[in-house]
Design an enzyme around this catalytic site. Structure first.
Site, PDB file in Angstrom:
ATOM      1  CD  GLU A  52      -1.391  -2.367   2.041  1.00  0.00           C
ATOM      2  OE1 GLU A  52      -2.220  -3.064   2.664  1.00  0.00           O
ATOM      3  OE2 GLU A  52      -0.173  -2.618   2.010  1.00  0.00           O
ATOM      4  NE  ARG A 199      17.412 -27.608  -4.990  1.00  0.00           N
ATOM      5  CZ  ARG A 199      18.553 -28.251  -5.172  1.00  0.00           C
ATOM      6  NH1 ARG A 199      19.677 -27.563  -5.339  1.00  0.00           N
ATOM      7  NH2 ARG A 199      18.579 -29.572  -5.194  1.00  0.00           N
ATOM      8  CB  THR A 211      19.476 -37.396   0.100  1.00  0.00           C
ATOM      9  OG1 THR A 211      18.262 -38.120  -0.103  1.00  0.00           O
ATOM     10  CG2 THR A 211      19.665 -36.418  -1.046  1.00  0.00           C
TER      11      THR A 211
END
Length: 354
Positions: A52, A199, A211
């Protein structure tokens, strides 16, 4: 006036500031006089001006006398409290704007209807709920965080044409050096670039121990322009040593572990948690505690399945590659209805919504 037309413009503007504004919402604002836009803006990077404010500041000198005769459109309820900036409600009232059209209510406990009430008490004509679902979707991370007290959770994986996320026998590394560890790619370069874009849009990225051990990922944004997400690593037994890229200190990293008395540094923070049946909820609680509003979970199988089984996810993005492994690690068990599908050259991208 066509309220939906101008709220759509608010949403276009809000999208421009989304990641930089976090953990604030990104709000688009448009000021209209006699069907002419005389000002528009969106939320500045966190700590800066709200949409705003930027909208009103954008009004040209020759149009400033029209502000008190114009209609203000905003995608999210104007704030009514002092934070890093003054309340936007005060600014609207000071400029004597007679009508405010709002996409949706702000769920933050310090706003949550107070902005609307403040404007109405000041005699403003307030219209609420224009393109409400689209406005909620625009700030789905912020709204999920404040309504459900957890981050917006995105699951992501790639699977072969025959349903495996990795082969049984990984190809030998170029050399026996630790640095030669790398993923076995299932998708093409364009799909992988898209993942880096994703990402850059989220506050955190999370992976499990295996992983890290198998692929030594950096979990950063390399193929796109944008900020790196905070890295979250599950390391129950302390298997991830300082030689791994996730501990290089270049990106803020949280390690969730059962190990006690781990030493924190500026960019490496340990959180001791229990790896029990409530692990998904525990992870979400840690993220919430650190004011992280969104996380993309990139694997591996056990980590992804933990969130699926707990039904603690909002969106899943699944690539189907053309590679055939024959055997290996099966993709997560996932029996959901596809919301959207698209092709990226020879890859297929499937989107699921919970």
């Amino acid at each position: 006036m066509n309220h939906e037309f101008y709220i759509k413009r608010c949403l276009e503007l809000a999208a421009k500031g989304l990641r930089a504004a976090m953990p604030n919402p990104s709000v688009g604002a448009v000021l209209v006089h006699n069907n002419r836009i005389i000002g528009e803006g969106y939320t500045s990077p966190y700590g800066g001006a709200h949409g705003e404010v930027n909208c009103l500041n954008s009004v040209s000198q020759e149009d400033r006398n029209l502000i008190s005769q114009a209609t203000l459109y905003v995608s999210l309820e104007p704030c009514s409290h002092y934070g890093k900036t003054p309340p936007c409600c005060n600014l609207i009232i000071e400029h004597e704007i007679p009508t405010v059209v709002i996409g949706t209510i702000d769920p933050h406990e310090k706003v949550a209807g107070n902005g609307i009430r403040r404007l109405q008490e000041a005699g403003k004509n307030v219209i609420v709920g224009v393109l409400e679902q689209e406005c909620i979707a625009s700030n789905k991370r912020f709204i999920t965080f404040h309504k459900k007290k957890r981050p917006y959770v995105i699951l992501k994986w790639a699977e072969s044409a025959d349903g495996y996320i990795s082969p049984l026998d990984r190809p030998p590394h170029i050399s026996n050096t630790f640095e030669s560890k790398k993923p076995v790619w299932i998708t093409n370069a364009y799909s992988r670039q898209l993942v880096h874009k994703w990402r850059s849009e989220e506050m955190a990225i999370l992976v499990g121990t295996q992983t890290v051990v198998d692929d030594n990922p950096k979990l950063d944004v390399r193929s796109w322009t944008g900020d790196n997400p905070v890295r979250m690593v599950l390391d129950r037994k302390g298997r991830v040593g300082s030689e791994y890229s996730v501990k290089d200190g270049k990106v803020k990293t949280f390690v969730l572990t059962e190990q006690a008395e781990m030493v924190n540094s500026d960019n490496l923070i340990y959180e001791q948690v229990s790896f029990d049946d409530n692990l998904a909820i525990t992870i979400a609680d840690v993220l919430y505690k650190h004011n992280i509003q969104s996380v993309i979970i990139e694997g591996g199988l056990k980590t992804l399945q933990t969130f699926i089984d707990a039904n603690l996810w909002d969106e899943a993005r699944v690539f189907k590659g053309s590679t055939v492994f024959g055997e290996g690690t099966k993709a997560p068990v996932f029996n959901e209805v596809i919301s959207k599908r698209e092709n990226i050259l020879n890859d297929e991208l499937l989107i699921f919504k919970n």
